[in-house]
Write a protein that holds these residues in place. Sequence first.
Motif, mmCIF file in Angstrom:
data_model
loop_
_atom_site.group_PDB
_atom_site.id
_atom_site.type_symbol
_atom_site.label_atom_id
_atom_site.label_comp_id
_atom_site.label_asym_id
_atom_site.label_seq_id
_atom_site.Cartn_x
_atom_site.Cartn_y
_atom_site.Cartn_z
ATOM 1 N N GLY A 28 0.648 -1.563 0.023
ATOM 2 C CA GLY A 28 0.336 -0.079 0.091
ATOM 3 C C GLY A 28 0.987 0.794 -0.566
ATOM 4 N N LEU A 29 0.358 2.274 -0.910
ATOM 5 C CA LEU A 29 0.633 3.680 -1.005
ATOM 6 C C LEU A 29 1.041 4.395 0.358
ATOM 7 C CD1 LEU A 29 0.322 4.349 -4.332
ATOM 8 C CD2 LEU A 29 2.064 3.797 -3.575
ATOM 9 N N PHE A 30 1.132 5.181 1.305
ATOM 10 C CA PHE A 30 1.375 5.998 1.841
ATOM 11 C C PHE A 30 1.242 7.425 1.718
ATOM 12 C CE2 PHE A 30 4.999 3.365 3.994
ATOM 13 C CZ PHE A 30 4.210 2.610 4.833
ATOM 14 N N PHE A 31 -0.237 8.298 2.574
ATOM 15 C CA PHE A 31 -0.888 9.099 2.576
ATOM 16 C C PHE A 31 -0.855 10.228 3.726
ATOM 17 C CE2 PHE A 31 -3.575 12.034 0.951
ATOM 18 C CZ PHE A 31 -3.299 12.109 -0.533
ATOM 19 N N PRO A 32 -0.136 11.297 3.779
ATOM 20 C CA PRO A 32 -0.718 12.025 4.804
ATOM 21 C C PRO A 32 -1.806 12.023 5.443
ATOM 22 C CG PRO A 32 0.008 13.240 3.346
ATOM 23 C CD PRO A 32 -0.128 11.534 2.478
ATOM 24 N N LYS A 33 -2.091 11.433 7.011
ATOM 25 C CA LYS A 33 -3.435 12.115 7.541
ATOM 26 C C LYS A 33 -3.492 13.149 7.485
ATOM 27 C CE LYS A 33 -5.441 9.787 11.795
ATOM 28 N NZ LYS A 33 -4.812 9.033 12.671
ATOM 29 N N TYR A 34 -2.894 14.115 7.757
ATOM 30 C CA TYR A 34 -3.768 14.861 8.074
ATOM 31 C C TYR A 34 -3.014 16.559 6.988
ATOM 32 C CZ TYR A 34 -3.362 20.273 9.559
ATOM 33 O OH TYR A 34 -3.564 21.573 9.675
ATOM 34 N N LEU A 35 -3.759 16.765 6.078
ATOM 35 C CA LEU A 35 -2.866 17.593 5.373
ATOM 36 C C LEU A 35 -3.410 19.585 5.941
ATOM 37 C CD1 LEU A 35 -4.498 16.244 2.160
ATOM 38 C CD2 LEU A 35 -2.376 16.604 2.304
ATOM 39 N N PRO A 36 -2.417 19.952 5.782
ATOM 40 C CA PRO A 36 -2.831 21.902 6.052
ATOM 41 C C PRO A 36 -3.116 22.054 4.942
ATOM 42 C CG PRO A 36 -0.474 21.211 5.643
ATOM 43 C CD PRO A 36 -1.071 20.312 5.609
ATOM 44 N N SER A 60 7.954 21.464 6.192
ATOM 45 C CA SER A 60 7.697 21.231 8.292
ATOM 46 C C SER A 60 6.575 21.157 7.681
ATOM 47 C CB SER A 60 8.473 22.595 8.431
ATOM 48 O OG SER A 60 7.293 24.098 8.155
ATOM 49 N N HIS A 61 5.388 21.878 7.746
ATOM 50 C CA HIS A 61 3.817 21.252 8.000
ATOM 51 C C HIS A 61 3.659 19.945 7.857
ATOM 52 C CE1 HIS A 61 3.248 25.141 7.892
ATOM 53 N NE2 HIS A 61 2.356 24.803 8.118
ATOM 54 N N PHE A 62 4.848 19.115 7.557
ATOM 55 C CA PHE A 62 4.266 17.443 6.993
ATOM 56 C C PHE A 62 5.748 16.237 7.696
ATOM 57 C CE2 PHE A 62 2.542 18.891 3.187
ATOM 58 C CZ PHE A 62 1.670 18.135 2.881
ATOM 59 N N ILE A 218 6.688 8.659 -0.436
ATOM 60 C CA ILE A 218 6.529 9.681 -0.177
ATOM 61 C C ILE A 218 7.143 10.987 0.293
ATOM 62 C CG2 ILE A 218 6.133 9.583 1.742
ATOM 63 C CD1 ILE A 218 3.827 11.289 0.141
ATOM 64 N N SER A 219 8.544 10.942 0.228
ATOM 65 C CA SER A 219 9.595 11.971 0.066
ATOM 66 C C SER A 219 9.698 12.366 -1.436
ATOM 67 C CB SER A 219 10.658 10.940 0.583
ATOM 68 O OG SER A 219 11.179 10.244 -0.012
ATOM 69 N N ARG A 220 9.504 11.851 -2.298
ATOM 70 C CA ARG A 220 9.959 12.279 -3.911
ATOM 71 C C ARG A 220 7.746 13.261 -3.615
ATOM 72 N NH1 ARG A 220 10.951 9.107 -9.036
ATOM 73 N NH2 ARG A 220 10.059 10.643 -9.443
ATOM 74 N N LEU A 221 7.290 12.579 -4.073
ATOM 75 C CA LEU A 221 5.512 13.848 -3.823
ATOM 76 C C LEU A 221 5.966 14.713 -3.251
ATOM 77 C CD1 LEU A 221 3.591 12.620 -5.846
ATOM 78 C CD2 LEU A 221 2.309 11.688 -3.585
ATOM 79 N N LEU A 222 6.211 14.525 -1.827
ATOM 80 C CA LEU A 222 6.102 16.264 -1.251
ATOM 81 C C LEU A 222 7.347 17.289 -1.796
ATOM 82 C CD1 LEU A 222 5.441 14.469 2.542
ATOM 83 C CD2 LEU A 222 4.542 15.044 0.881
ATOM 84 N N ALA A 223 8.166 16.559 -1.762
ATOM 85 C CA ALA A 223 9.436 17.558 -2.571
ATOM 86 C C ALA A 223 8.739 17.543 -3.712
ATOM 87 C CB ALA A 223 10.068 17.093 -2.979
ATOM 88 N N GLN A 224 8.006 17.507 -4.289
ATOM 89 C CA GLN A 224 7.337 18.121 -5.769
ATOM 90 C C GLN A 224 6.231 19.464 -5.807
ATOM 91 O OE1 GLN A 224 7.620 13.814 -7.848
ATOM 92 N NE2 GLN A 224 6.466 15.412 -9.005
ATOM 93 N N ILE A 225 5.415 18.681 -4.498
ATOM 94 C CA ILE A 225 4.168 20.791 -4.432
ATOM 95 C C ILE A 225 4.683 21.862 -4.583
ATOM 96 C CG2 ILE A 225 2.988 20.993 -2.586
ATOM 97 C CD1 ILE A 225 3.238 18.269 -1.558
#
Length: 430
Positions: A28-36, A60-62, A218-225
């Motif tokens: 399974g893929l990981f996904f943030p439980k909370y999205l600021p 930093s919010h993640f 997930i680290s790659r995905l967050l960086a692309q934001i």
Amino acid sequence: MKLYNLKDSNEEVNFLNAIQHGLGKKQGLFFPKYLPKFNSHDLKKLISMDFITRSTHILSHFISDEISLNDLKKQIQSAFSFTQPIIAPVTKNISCLELFHGPTLAFKDFGARFMATMLSYWKNENSIMTILTATSGDTGAAVAHAFYCMHNIRVVILYPKGRISALQEKLFCTLGKNIHTIAVDGSFDDCQYLVKKSFNDTKLKNKIGLNSANSINISRLLAQICYYFEAFALIPPQYHNDIIISVPCGNFGNLTAGFIAKSLGLPIKSFIAATNANDTVPRFLKTGIWNPHNTISTISNAMDISQPNNWPRVEELFKRKKWNLQNLTSKSISDAKTIRTLQELHKIGYISEPHAAIAYRALKKNIQKTDFGLFLGTAHPAKFQDTIEKVLNIKLNLPNSLQSRVHLKNFSHQMKPNFLNLKNFLLTQI
């Protein structure tokens, strides 16, 4: 910050665990439980920041409870220590967001280098980690260069033999040392299957410290934001409510990052998911039936993917935000149309490459005169030298990062798409 497994919501991990393991139970893929959520005041402050400071604040919010703000900023400075995104005007109301000015000339440099710096920051010096990843073109180079010569980190990259450009191959198959490359006699989906199969072998995973640097991490995905916010900062304020972004899609990680940016408060009017002939998602949005066909080889090879790994994240985000998937525009562009588009762009003074051309074509057909259209330039045209020179009848100058590797030896191994062969290689050859 907690992340949950999309296939088993009871499994929750922190950011460190997520990037160390790549996938959760049942793959399974990981996904943030909370999205600021940033309000208009927050957004105004963010836009006034420089790229590194803004990226630090967003990320930093993640992960702020796992790393100090100062240390996070140092890691981001190290990861993003190359030319930042550039907006290049193409027509009156359409521009290209050029994301290919990093060390391997592709947008993947952002995610791969961020992942590498974060793993290096946390990694136990004596533990051994094996990065196993599949590439349809650009991921391989970005990951290889990001992890090159890192202590106790071994990288194994699978790619479809004969289905990536010669210069893409040269960028990551000529390094050696801790970088091992395997040309698989099959499609990218075959390579991706072998990666998943490896992660499903618990004994193998534990024995070699298996991790993945695909966009499933997930680290790659967050960086692309971060570069979506940079694009917003570069666009004149009068267009901030009329932005349409067209994303060339293969594994759908880039589009997922864009939707996460939107969920954080970035007021993007709409996204377009542009694909080549591998049209699983456009067909799904029309019929509601998920029916991947056999992968088709195209001139936009990095998008030759029939089973995009990140699509479950898109569906999960739409469900959580109560967005309607039927409102997502997704267009499939043929090779013939891609070629005509490359020629059209050249005539108006812009040299592109097949993936960006597909995004431009889809955008041009779905934009109003009052919109500000942005299509993503995900790779440098020189990485597709043979195609571009033939289609446009021009001679391209190679950037130094490519020219320096043209005559180097290719260290790749050859392999049939057989899991037992790969397992044996992982256990004995690296």
